[in-house]
Design an enzyme around this catalytic site. Structure first.
Site, PDB file in Angstrom:
ATOM      1  N   ASP A   1       0.837  -1.194   0.000  1.00 46.40           N
ATOM      2  CA  ASP A   1       0.000   0.000   0.000  1.00 46.40           C
ATOM      3  C   ASP A   1       0.873   1.246   0.000  1.00 46.40           C
ATOM      4  OD1 ASP A   1      -2.186  -1.656   0.206  1.00 46.40           O
ATOM      5  OD2 ASP A   1      -2.413  -1.401   2.369  1.00 46.40           O
ATOM      6  N   LYS A   2       0.327   2.333  -0.490  1.00 48.51           N
ATOM      7  CA  LYS A   2       1.042   3.611  -0.498  1.00 48.51           C
ATOM      8  C   LYS A   2       1.612   3.928   0.877  1.00 48.51           C
ATOM      9  CE  LYS A   2       0.184   8.581  -0.835  1.00 48.51           C
ATOM     10  NZ  LYS A   2      -0.847   9.632  -1.001  1.00 48.51           N
TER      11      LYS A   2
END
Length: 337
Positions: free
Chosen positions: A149-150
């Protein structure tokens, strides 16, 4: 229809009858001296008209060969990558001709998508690798076999060519159940967990919020298995730890899997605004330094600390570890203090 001229054009004579042309060619292009091509890539080349059978085009990847036939395959040069390369600093832990291992910082999106067309890890890798990208699927691009995930930091492996991409993808598809793949994450969660445990559920898109994933009964959604071990506890509330540090090891790799599973247990990750929004008031119970460290993070407290796999070309077993990044290290220190 005429066969175009390609930089690499190779012919082979069929010694045994009864084999599909795509399987036959896949075997020819898997030797140590061959240009590495996956069967999926070869099938696409055949269907695009880049194969000849006895000098004539053949478009059916399932065509059955006969003894004495000659099969030729032209391999076009890899097309330029569609995302443009960008000069973005990378923390490269390891690199060779086939792959890279990156220690991804928080905030870096892995792949271009709507709302993130630039400034991604892929953009950075295209610029960094340049001509060393021989092409994945016929395009000069890095092969992404797993993502973070970012707002998750830590280790991520990327393929530079078809052979490495195919080998790594097979290991990630197996999730370490029978092969060498190993992944471990550190997560700071609310409350006190058991010393160790396993969460096994289905995971699917939430019917209420399509941007979230949700636990569903086994048999629905996709199977998801997370093993966790308690590493350390911090503080106390009603006789129970206020915060726990757990190590999570994945047996599957679903979107938001650790975040969803820990929230399902009643222990969402600190800083997780999506799956732990109901625990915001818990922050008021933290010591002032820890409260400030959590507020400064502005992300879920999750870090991919360990990544192990078999090198898809050399066969060497490789293991990489990453220390907690500065924001999570500061949180741990403040919690201990």
């Amino acid at each position: 229809m005429t066969n175009p001229v390609y930089p690499v054009y190779t012919t082979f004579e069929v010694a045994e009858a009864g084999e599909r042309i795509d399987r036959f060619l896949a075997r020819q292009f898997q030797g140590p001296e061959a240009q590495p091509l996956s069967r999926t890539r070869i099938k696409a080349l055949i269907e695009a008209g880049h194969a000849l059978l006895d000098g004539k085009p053949v478009l059916d990847a399932g065509h059955i060969l006969k003894v004495g036939q000659t099969v030729g395959l032209g391999v076009p040069e890899a097309a330029p990558a569609e995302p443009r390369g960008e000069d973005i600093p990378l923390a490269i832990v390891y690199e060779d001709d086939d792959l890279l291992v990156i220690d991804k910082p928080v905030g870096l999106v892995v792949h271009p998508a709507a709302g993130h067309e630039s400034g991604t890890l892929v953009n950075a890798l295209i610029a960094h690798c340049g001509d060393s990208l021989s092409g994945v699927g016929g395009v000069k691009r890095p092969g992404i076999v797993h993502r973070l995930d970012k707002d998750t930091s830590g280790l991520l492996v990327v393929a530079k060519n078809d052979r490495a991409h195919q080998g790594l993808a097979a290991q990630f598809a197996d999730h370490g159940r029978t092969g060498p793949l190993e992944r471990a994450y550190l997560a700071f969660v609310w409350g006190g967990t058991r010393p160790h445990g396993t969460v096994e559920t289905g995971i699917d898109r939430s019917t209420r919020n399509r941007e979230k994933m949700a636990v569903v009964p086994l048999g629905r959604g996709r199977e998801a298995i997370t093993h966790y071990t308690l590493v350390e506890t911090f503080g106390e509330q009603a006789g129970q730890p206020l915060v726990s540090l757990v190590e999570c090891r994945l047996e599957t790799g679903r979107t938001h899997q650790i975040r969803v599973h820990m929230a399902h247990l009643g222990h969402p990750l600190l800083g997780d605004a999506v799956y732990g929004s109901g625990f915001k008031t818990k922050a008021a119970l933290l010591p002032e330094e820890a409260k400030a460290a959590l507020a400064a993070m502005d992300r879920q407290a999750l870090h991919a600390r360990l990544l192990g796999f078999e090198h898809p070309v050399s066969g060497e077993h490789m293991v990489f570890e990453s220390q907690l990044p500065a924001d999570l290290a500061a949180l741990a220190q403040a919690l201990r203090g």
